[in-house]
Scaffold this motif. Sequence first.
Motif, PDB file in Angstrom:
ATOM      1  N   ASN A  25      -6.445 -27.002 -39.131  1.00  0.00           N
ATOM      2  CA  ASN A  25      -7.557 -26.783 -38.213  1.00  0.00           C
ATOM      3  C   ASN A  25      -7.095 -26.102 -36.927  1.00  0.00           C
ATOM      4  N   TRP A  26      -6.349 -25.035 -37.098  1.00  0.00           N
ATOM      5  CA  TRP A  26      -5.809 -24.318 -35.942  1.00  0.00           C
ATOM      6  C   TRP A  26      -6.927 -23.693 -35.117  1.00  0.00           C
ATOM      7  N   GLN A  27      -6.811 -23.829 -33.809  1.00  0.00           N
ATOM      8  CA  GLN A  27      -7.762 -23.244 -32.871  1.00  0.00           C
ATOM      9  C   GLN A  27      -7.008 -22.312 -31.918  1.00  0.00           C
ATOM     10  N   VAL A  28      -7.504 -21.089 -31.783  1.00  0.00           N
ATOM     11  CA  VAL A  28      -6.844 -20.120 -30.911  1.00  0.00           C
ATOM     12  C   VAL A  28      -6.962 -20.579 -29.458  1.00  0.00           C
ATOM     13  N   ALA A  29      -5.825 -20.687 -28.782  1.00  0.00           N
ATOM     14  CA  ALA A  29      -5.784 -21.118 -27.386  1.00  0.00           C
ATOM     15  C   ALA A  29      -5.540 -19.951 -26.437  1.00  0.00           C
ATOM     16  N   LYS A  30      -4.879 -18.908 -26.933  1.00  0.00           N
ATOM     17  CA  LYS A  30      -4.578 -17.746 -26.095  1.00  0.00           C
ATOM     18  C   LYS A  30      -4.317 -16.550 -27.000  1.00  0.00           C
ATOM     19  N   ASP A  31      -4.897 -15.431 -26.668  1.00  0.00           N
ATOM     20  CA  ASP A  31      -4.700 -14.204 -27.443  1.00  0.00           C
ATOM     21  C   ASP A  31      -4.658 -13.049 -26.455  1.00  0.00           C
ATOM     22  N   GLU A  32      -3.471 -12.791 -25.952  1.00  0.00           N
ATOM     23  CA  GLU A  32      -3.288 -11.781 -24.913  1.00  0.00           C
ATOM     24  C   GLU A  32      -1.996 -11.008 -25.143  1.00  0.00           C
ATOM     25  N   GLU A  33      -1.992  -9.762 -24.717  1.00  0.00           N
ATOM     26  CA  GLU A  33      -0.785  -8.933 -24.727  1.00  0.00           C
ATOM     27  C   GLU A  33      -0.128  -8.879 -26.103  1.00  0.00           C
ATOM     28  N   GLY A  34      -0.932  -8.961 -27.159  1.00  0.00           N
ATOM     29  CA  GLY A  34      -0.398  -8.858 -28.509  1.00  0.00           C
ATOM     30  C   GLY A  34       0.237 -10.123 -29.037  1.00  0.00           C
ATOM     31  N   VAL A  35       0.073 -11.237 -28.332  1.00  0.00           N
ATOM     32  CA  VAL A  35       0.604 -12.525 -28.789  1.00  0.00           C
ATOM     33  C   VAL A  35      -0.558 -13.503 -28.940  1.00  0.00           C
ATOM     34  N   LYS A  36      -0.702 -14.081 -30.127  1.00  0.00           N
ATOM     35  CA  LYS A  36      -1.755 -15.066 -30.367  1.00  0.00           C
ATOM     36  C   LYS A  36      -1.136 -16.454 -30.505  1.00  0.00           C
ATOM     37  N   VAL A  37      -1.677 -17.403 -29.750  1.00  0.00           N
ATOM     38  CA  VAL A  37      -1.208 -18.789 -29.796  1.00  0.00           C
ATOM     39  C   VAL A  37      -2.353 -19.672 -30.285  1.00  0.00           C
ATOM     40  N   SER A  38      -2.069 -20.470 -31.301  1.00  0.00           N
ATOM     41  CA  SER A  38      -3.048 -21.414 -31.836  1.00  0.00           C
ATOM     42  C   SER A  38      -2.482 -22.817 -31.757  1.00  0.00           C
ATOM     43  N   GLY A  52       2.694 -19.517 -32.692  1.00  0.00           N
ATOM     44  CA  GLY A  52       2.626 -18.225 -32.027  1.00  0.00           C
ATOM     45  C   GLY A  52       2.894 -17.119 -33.028  1.00  0.00           C
ATOM     46  N   GLU A  53       2.168 -16.012 -32.878  1.00  0.00           N
ATOM     47  CA  GLU A  53       2.326 -14.880 -33.794  1.00  0.00           C
ATOM     48  C   GLU A  53       2.302 -13.573 -33.015  1.00  0.00           C
ATOM     49  N   THR A  54       3.149 -12.634 -33.424  1.00  0.00           N
ATOM     50  CA  THR A  54       3.138 -11.314 -32.800  1.00  0.00           C
ATOM     51  C   THR A  54       3.773 -10.297 -33.732  1.00  0.00           C
ATOM     52  N   LEU A  55       3.449  -9.033 -33.495  1.00  0.00           N
ATOM     53  CA  LEU A  55       4.080  -7.937 -34.223  1.00  0.00           C
ATOM     54  C   LEU A  55       5.093  -7.280 -33.301  1.00  0.00           C
ATOM     55  N   ILE A  56       6.326  -7.192 -33.765  1.00  0.00           N
ATOM     56  CA  ILE A  56       7.367  -6.520 -33.006  1.00  0.00           C
ATOM     57  C   ILE A  56       7.603  -5.155 -33.633  1.00  0.00           C
ATOM     58  N   LYS A  57       7.519  -4.118 -32.822  1.00  0.00           N
ATOM     59  CA  LYS A  57       7.640  -2.751 -33.325  1.00  0.00           C
ATOM     60  C   LYS A  57       9.107  -2.366 -33.453  1.00  0.00           C
ATOM     61  N   ALA A  58       9.738  -3.010 -34.410  1.00  0.00           N
ATOM     62  CA  ALA A  58      11.150  -2.764 -34.711  1.00  0.00           C
ATOM     63  C   ALA A  58      11.441  -3.377 -36.074  1.00  0.00           C
ATOM     64  N   PRO A  59      12.396  -2.827 -36.812  1.00  0.00           N
ATOM     65  CA  PRO A  59      12.732  -3.402 -38.115  1.00  0.00           C
ATOM     66  C   PRO A  59      13.334  -4.795 -37.983  1.00  0.00           C
ATOM     67  N   LEU A  60      13.241  -5.564 -39.027  1.00  0.00           N
ATOM     68  CA  LEU A  60      13.712  -6.951 -39.010  1.00  0.00           C
ATOM     69  C   LEU A  60      15.172  -7.044 -38.577  1.00  0.00           C
ATOM     70  N   ALA A  61      15.996  -6.110 -39.036  1.00  0.00           N
ATOM     71  CA  ALA A  61      17.419  -6.158 -38.679  1.00  0.00           C
ATOM     72  C   ALA A  61      17.630  -6.072 -37.171  1.00  0.00           C
ATOM     73  N   LYS A  62      16.786  -5.312 -36.481  1.00  0.00           N
ATOM     74  CA  LYS A  62      16.923  -5.183 -35.031  1.00  0.00           C
ATOM     75  C   LYS A  62      16.477  -6.458 -34.329  1.00  0.00           C
ATOM     76  N   PHE A 188       3.959 -18.481 -26.350  1.00  0.00           N
ATOM     77  CA  PHE A 188       3.534 -17.216 -25.755  1.00  0.00           C
ATOM     78  C   PHE A 188       4.688 -16.513 -25.055  1.00  0.00           C
ATOM     79  N   ASN A 189       5.354 -17.223 -24.157  1.00  0.00           N
ATOM     80  CA  ASN A 189       6.431 -16.600 -23.391  1.00  0.00           C
ATOM     81  C   ASN A 189       7.636 -16.256 -24.257  1.00  0.00           C
ATOM     82  N   THR A 190       7.972 -17.133 -25.186  1.00  0.00           N
ATOM     83  CA  THR A 190       9.116 -16.873 -26.058  1.00  0.00           C
ATOM     84  C   THR A 190       8.896 -15.617 -26.886  1.00  0.00           C
ATOM     85  N   LEU A 191       7.733 -15.501 -27.519  1.00  0.00           N
ATOM     86  CA  LEU A 191       7.474 -14.328 -28.354  1.00  0.00           C
ATOM     87  C   LEU A 191       7.322 -13.062 -27.521  1.00  0.00           C
ATOM     88  N   LYS A 192       6.661 -13.172 -26.391  1.00  0.00           N
ATOM     89  CA  LYS A 192       6.491 -12.007 -25.522  1.00  0.00           C
ATOM     90  C   LYS A 192       7.839 -11.472 -25.054  1.00  0.00           C
TER      91      LYS A 192
END
Length: 201
Positions: A25-38, A52-62, A188-192
Amino acid sequence: MRSIKRIALLCGVSALLSPLAHADNWQVAKDEEGVKVSLSEVAGSKYKAYKGETLIKAPLAKVAAVQEDVAGACAWIHECKSQKLLKHEGDLTWTYTQFNTPVMVTPRDSVLRITTSTGADGSITRKIEEDPAYLPEEKGFVRVTKVEGFWKLVPQGDNTWVTYQVHTEPGGSVPSWLANKFVVDAPFNTLKHLRERVEQR
Protein backbone atom coordinates in the motif's frame (compact mmCIF):
# COMPACT_ATOMS: atom_id res chain seq x y z
CA MET A 1 32.45 -9.96 -8.16
CA ARG A 2 34.86 -7.09 -7.66
CA SER A 3 32.11 -4.61 -7.00
CA ILE A 4 30.57 -6.48 -4.10
CA LYS A 5 33.23 -5.59 -1.57
CA ARG A 6 32.99 -1.82 -1.74
CA ILE A 7 29.57 -1.12 -3.19
CA ALA A 8 28.05 -2.65 -0.10
CA LEU A 9 29.33 0.25 1.99
CA LEU A 10 26.69 2.53 0.54
CA CYS A 11 24.04 0.42 2.23
CA GLY A 12 25.02 1.68 5.67
CA VAL A 13 22.68 4.66 5.50
CA SER A 14 19.75 2.31 5.40
CA ALA A 15 20.09 1.57 9.06
CA LEU A 16 18.57 4.77 10.35
CA LEU A 17 14.90 3.50 9.75
CA SER A 18 11.47 -5.04 9.69
CA PRO A 19 9.75 -6.88 7.60
CA LEU A 20 9.53 -5.47 4.10
CA ALA A 21 7.43 -8.43 3.15
CA HIS A 22 4.66 -6.66 5.07
CA ALA A 23 5.24 -3.26 3.47
CA ASP A 24 2.61 -2.61 0.82
CA ASN A 25 0.00 0.00 0.00
CA TRP A 26 2.73 2.42 -0.97
CA GLN A 27 1.75 6.09 -0.99
CA VAL A 28 3.81 8.71 -2.82
CA ALA A 29 5.21 11.19 -0.28
CA LYS A 30 7.49 13.22 -2.57
CA ASP A 31 8.05 13.33 -6.31
CA GLU A 32 10.50 16.07 -7.20
CA GLU A 33 13.65 16.56 -9.25
CA GLY A 34 13.32 13.12 -10.82
CA VAL A 35 13.25 11.26 -7.49
CA LYS A 36 10.06 9.60 -6.27
CA VAL A 37 9.70 8.61 -2.61
CA SER A 38 6.88 6.36 -1.41
CA LEU A 39 6.03 5.30 2.15
CA SER A 40 4.24 2.29 3.56
CA GLU A 41 2.94 1.32 6.97
CA VAL A 42 4.55 -1.83 8.39
CA ALA A 43 2.49 -4.09 10.63
CA GLY A 44 3.64 -3.99 14.24
CA SER A 45 5.92 -0.97 13.75
CA LYS A 46 5.46 2.74 14.37
CA TYR A 47 8.07 3.51 11.73
CA LYS A 48 7.22 3.56 8.03
CA ALA A 49 9.13 1.79 5.28
CA TYR A 50 10.43 3.98 2.49
CA LYS A 51 11.11 3.39 -1.18
CA GLY A 52 13.05 5.76 -3.40
CA GLU A 53 13.32 5.48 -7.18
CA THR A 54 15.21 7.43 -9.82
CA LEU A 55 16.72 7.12 -13.27
CA ILE A 56 20.44 7.80 -13.49
CA LYS A 57 21.63 8.80 -16.95
CA ALA A 58 24.68 6.58 -16.93
CA PRO A 59 25.37 2.88 -17.51
CA LEU A 60 25.19 0.53 -14.54
CA ALA A 61 28.97 0.08 -14.50
CA LYS A 62 29.45 3.82 -13.94
CA VAL A 63 26.89 3.89 -11.13
CA ALA A 64 28.68 0.95 -9.54
CA ALA A 65 32.05 2.70 -9.87
CA VAL A 66 30.79 5.74 -7.94
CA GLN A 67 29.34 3.48 -5.26
CA GLU A 68 32.74 1.86 -4.88
CA ASP A 69 34.34 5.16 -3.88
CA VAL A 70 34.36 4.44 -0.16
CA ALA A 71 36.16 7.65 0.81
CA GLY A 72 33.60 9.78 -0.98
CA ALA A 73 30.51 7.80 -0.11
CA CYS A 74 29.40 9.91 2.84
CA ALA A 75 29.24 12.93 0.56
CA TRP A 76 26.07 11.54 -1.02
CA ILE A 77 24.62 9.15 1.60
CA HIS A 78 22.09 10.96 3.78
CA GLU A 79 23.41 11.75 7.29
CA CYS A 80 26.35 9.38 6.91
CA LYS A 81 29.19 10.29 9.26
CA SER A 82 31.58 7.41 8.59
CA GLN A 83 31.54 3.82 7.42
CA LYS A 84 33.95 0.98 6.87
CA LEU A 85 34.15 -2.50 5.48
CA LEU A 86 34.32 -5.18 8.17
CA LYS A 87 34.45 -8.35 6.10
CA HIS A 88 33.87 -9.65 2.58
CA GLU A 89 33.24 -13.32 1.93
CA GLY A 90 31.81 -14.51 -1.39
CA ASP A 91 28.47 -12.78 -1.96
CA LEU A 92 28.33 -11.56 1.66
CA THR A 93 29.66 -8.28 3.00
CA TRP A 94 29.56 -6.80 6.52
CA THR A 95 29.77 -3.05 7.08
CA TYR A 96 29.87 -0.68 10.04
CA THR A 97 28.34 2.81 9.78
CA GLN A 98 27.94 5.79 12.09
CA PHE A 99 25.25 8.41 11.49
CA ASN A 100 24.76 12.09 12.23
CA THR A 101 21.72 12.92 14.39
CA PRO A 102 20.30 16.13 15.91
CA VAL A 103 21.76 17.13 19.26
CA MET A 104 18.70 15.88 21.17
CA VAL A 105 19.08 12.34 19.78
CA THR A 106 21.87 9.91 20.69
CA PRO A 107 23.91 9.09 17.56
CA ARG A 108 23.13 5.78 15.89
CA ASP A 109 25.43 3.16 14.43
CA SER A 110 24.77 -0.08 12.62
CA VAL A 111 26.35 -3.30 11.47
CA LEU A 112 24.83 -4.61 8.27
CA ARG A 113 25.10 -7.86 6.36
CA ILE A 114 24.62 -7.38 2.63
CA THR A 115 23.93 -10.23 0.21
CA THR A 116 24.61 -9.37 -3.43
CA SER A 117 23.12 -11.15 -6.43
CA THR A 118 23.08 -10.55 -10.18
CA GLY A 119 19.97 -11.07 -12.31
CA ALA A 120 19.76 -12.56 -15.78
CA ASP A 121 19.06 -9.04 -17.09
CA GLY A 122 22.34 -7.75 -15.68
CA SER A 123 20.68 -6.10 -12.69
CA ILE A 124 22.34 -6.03 -9.28
CA THR A 125 20.37 -6.53 -6.06
CA ARG A 126 21.80 -6.07 -2.59
CA LYS A 127 19.72 -7.40 0.27
CA ILE A 128 20.32 -5.46 3.50
CA GLU A 129 19.91 -7.04 6.95
CA GLU A 130 21.06 -6.05 10.42
CA ASP A 131 23.77 -8.01 12.23
CA PRO A 132 24.14 -5.93 15.43
CA ALA A 133 26.07 -8.54 17.43
CA TYR A 134 28.86 -8.76 14.86
CA LEU A 135 30.75 -5.98 16.67
CA PRO A 136 30.70 -4.88 20.33
CA GLU A 137 28.62 -1.77 20.90
CA GLU A 138 30.41 1.57 20.70
CA LYS A 139 30.25 3.96 23.65
CA GLY A 140 28.10 6.98 22.88
CA PHE A 141 26.05 5.25 20.16
CA VAL A 142 22.73 3.42 20.07
CA ARG A 143 23.10 0.30 17.93
CA VAL A 144 20.34 -0.13 15.34
CA THR A 145 18.98 -3.65 15.79
CA LYS A 146 16.35 -3.96 13.04
CA VAL A 147 17.01 -3.26 9.38
CA GLU A 148 15.56 -4.82 6.26
CA GLY A 149 15.82 -3.54 2.73
CA PHE A 150 17.58 -3.61 -0.60
CA TRP A 151 19.24 -1.67 -3.36
CA LYS A 152 18.46 -2.65 -6.94
CA LEU A 153 20.26 -1.36 -10.03
CA VAL A 154 18.59 -2.23 -13.35
CA PRO A 155 20.30 -1.44 -16.66
CA GLN A 156 18.13 0.42 -19.20
CA GLY A 157 20.34 0.82 -22.23
CA ASP A 158 22.85 3.52 -21.34
CA ASN A 159 20.87 4.44 -18.22
CA THR A 160 20.28 2.78 -14.84
CA TRP A 161 17.05 2.57 -12.88
CA VAL A 162 17.79 2.61 -9.15
CA THR A 163 15.45 1.50 -6.36
CA TYR A 164 16.34 1.93 -2.70
CA GLN A 165 13.87 0.39 -0.23
CA VAL A 166 14.30 0.09 3.55
CA HIS A 167 12.51 -0.33 6.86
CA THR A 168 14.32 0.17 10.17
CA GLU A 169 13.64 0.24 13.87
CA PRO A 170 16.17 2.88 14.99
CA GLY A 171 16.14 1.86 18.65
CA GLY A 172 16.10 4.10 21.70
CA SER A 173 14.00 7.26 21.75
CA VAL A 174 13.43 9.05 18.46
CA PRO A 175 10.95 11.96 18.20
CA SER A 176 8.09 11.21 15.79
CA TRP A 177 8.77 14.37 13.78
CA LEU A 178 12.35 13.27 13.20
CA ALA A 179 11.38 9.74 12.19
CA ASN A 180 8.75 11.05 9.78
CA LYS A 181 11.23 13.49 8.26
CA PHE A 182 13.93 10.85 7.94
CA VAL A 183 11.87 8.36 5.94
CA VAL A 184 11.41 10.99 3.25
CA ASP A 185 14.76 12.76 3.40
CA ALA A 186 16.93 9.61 3.48
CA PRO A 187 15.88 8.10 0.15
CA PHE A 188 15.36 11.46 -1.55
CA ASN A 189 18.71 12.98 -0.64
CA THR A 190 20.68 9.76 -1.06
CA LEU A 191 19.36 9.09 -4.56
CA LYS A 192 19.58 12.72 -5.62
CA HIS A 193 23.18 13.05 -4.53
CA LEU A 194 24.18 9.66 -5.94
CA ARG A 195 22.69 10.66 -9.29
CA GLU A 196 24.51 14.00 -9.25
CA ARG A 197 27.80 12.37 -8.41
CA VAL A 198 27.46 9.79 -11.19
CA GLU A 199 26.24 12.15 -13.92
CA GLN A 200 28.87 14.80 -13.17
CA ARG A 201 31.78 12.39 -13.55
